[in-house]
Design an enzyme around this catalytic site. Structure first.
Site, mmCIF file in Angstrom:
data_model
loop_
_atom_site.group_PDB
_atom_site.id
_atom_site.type_symbol
_atom_site.label_atom_id
_atom_site.label_comp_id
_atom_site.label_asym_id
_atom_site.label_seq_id
_atom_site.Cartn_x
_atom_site.Cartn_y
_atom_site.Cartn_z
ATOM 1 N N GLU A 40 -1.982 4.612 -5.255
ATOM 2 C CA GLU A 40 -1.075 4.537 -6.403
ATOM 3 C C GLU A 40 0.372 4.750 -5.957
ATOM 4 O O GLU A 40 1.283 4.030 -6.391
ATOM 5 C CB GLU A 40 -1.466 5.590 -7.437
ATOM 6 C CG GLU A 40 -0.535 5.667 -8.631
ATOM 7 C CD GLU A 40 -0.643 6.999 -9.352
ATOM 8 O OE1 GLU A 40 0.343 7.380 -10.010
ATOM 9 O OE2 GLU A 40 -1.691 7.664 -9.247
ATOM 10 N N ASP A 44 3.053 1.768 -6.384
ATOM 11 C CA ASP A 44 4.243 1.966 -7.216
ATOM 12 C C ASP A 44 5.492 1.482 -6.491
ATOM 13 O O ASP A 44 6.331 0.772 -7.063
ATOM 14 C CB ASP A 44 4.366 3.448 -7.575
ATOM 15 C CG ASP A 44 5.647 3.759 -8.321
ATOM 16 O OD1 ASP A 44 5.745 3.404 -9.506
ATOM 17 O OD2 ASP A 44 6.563 4.342 -7.705
ATOM 18 N N ASP A 113 -2.035 3.731 -13.618
ATOM 19 C CA ASP A 113 -2.162 4.227 -12.242
ATOM 20 C C ASP A 113 -3.149 3.382 -11.443
ATOM 21 O O ASP A 113 -2.932 3.107 -10.251
ATOM 22 C CB ASP A 113 -2.621 5.686 -12.248
ATOM 23 C CG ASP A 113 -1.562 6.642 -12.780
ATOM 24 O OD1 ASP A 113 -0.397 6.217 -12.917
ATOM 25 O OD2 ASP A 113 -1.905 7.805 -13.059
ATOM 26 N N GLU A 116 -1.535 0.135 -10.311
ATOM 27 C CA GLU A 116 -0.672 0.377 -9.152
ATOM 28 C C GLU A 116 -1.507 0.590 -7.894
ATOM 29 O O GLU A 116 -1.116 0.138 -6.804
ATOM 30 C CB GLU A 116 0.221 1.591 -9.411
ATOM 31 C CG GLU A 116 1.310 1.341 -10.435
ATOM 32 C CD GLU A 116 2.204 2.542 -10.644
ATOM 33 O OE1 GLU A 116 3.396 2.336 -10.950
ATOM 34 O OE2 GLU A 116 1.728 3.689 -10.508
#
Length: 226
Positions: A40, A44, A113, A116
């Site tokens: 994650e 991101d 999440d 990502e």
């Protein structure tokens, strides 16, 4: 690779060379053992760069602040969760029993999440170019709708700047109530401003959304917005 994960890969438009990466990307920390938090983190950063690069090339006359607001609109949790739902991502998540029972597979933050994490997994599995191609494909419809008119500052920021320019106290936000189950809550927020006899209110699926709506009502009450 199970038939279920093969179905997810078809939806994503990408087949993993290392299927274990996809499994890890779908593993929430509540499941125990290795989880998707590191993926994650990576996803991101990769997502932010992909969207920033796209916006930089498309909006050549845009200022830094405008580009930042457009990017924020694309990478915010609400948008990511919407895309995750388009893939029915919740049904593939590996959650602990408690999180599953509480409806975690529907929770916006968990879905965002996980998306990502999948981006991070594709980046590791295939490199930046392939990852960017997939991400831009997933976001294409939303990206095409963007224009510089979308870069107006949000209501809370505009209200704060309006009050500061007049040397007035900042608005005070208070959560009046929170209703619904953990995965589908509704927040009711009050906004109080010196000079307005009545507080304004807003409701939304998160405290942030409710505060934005209350701030918008305050701008209307002050005559700033029509």
């Amino acid at each position: 690779m199970t038939a279920k994960l093969e179905r997810l890969q078809r939806a994503l438009g990408y087949t993993f060379k290392e299927p274990a990466l996809l499994t890890l990307a779908l593993t929430h920390r509540s499941f125990g053992g290795r989880n998707n938090e590191r993926l994650e983190f990576l996803g991101d950063s990769v997502l932010n760069f992909i969207i920033a690069d796209y916006l930089f090339g498309r909006f050549e006359e845009a200022r830094e602040g405008q580009l930042s607001r457009l990017r924020a609109r694309m990478v915010k949790g609400v948008t990511l969760a919407e895309i995750a739902r388009e893939f029915d991502l919740g049904e593939y998540l590996r959650l602990g029993s408690g999180e599953m029972k509480s409806g975690g597979f529907r929770r916006e933050s968990i879905l965002a999440d996980a998306l990502e994490s999948i981006i991070g997994a594709i980046y590791l599995d295939a490199g930046f170019e392939v990852c960017a191609d997939r991400v831009l494909n997933w976001f294409e419809a939303r990206l095409q709708k963007l224009n510089l008119k979308d870069t107006q500052k949000d209501s809370k920021t505009r209200l704060q700047e309006y009050l500061q320019a007049r040397q007035l106290n900042l608005p005070r936000y208070e959560v009046i109530s929170v209703q619904g189950e953990a995965h589908a809550q509704t927040f009711h927020v009050r906004c109080e401003i010196d000079g307005l006899s009545d507080a304004t209110e807003g409701t939304g699926s998160s405290r942030r959304v409710a505060e934005q709506k209350a701030a918008k009502q305050a701008l209307l009450a002050l005559g700033v917005d029509q």
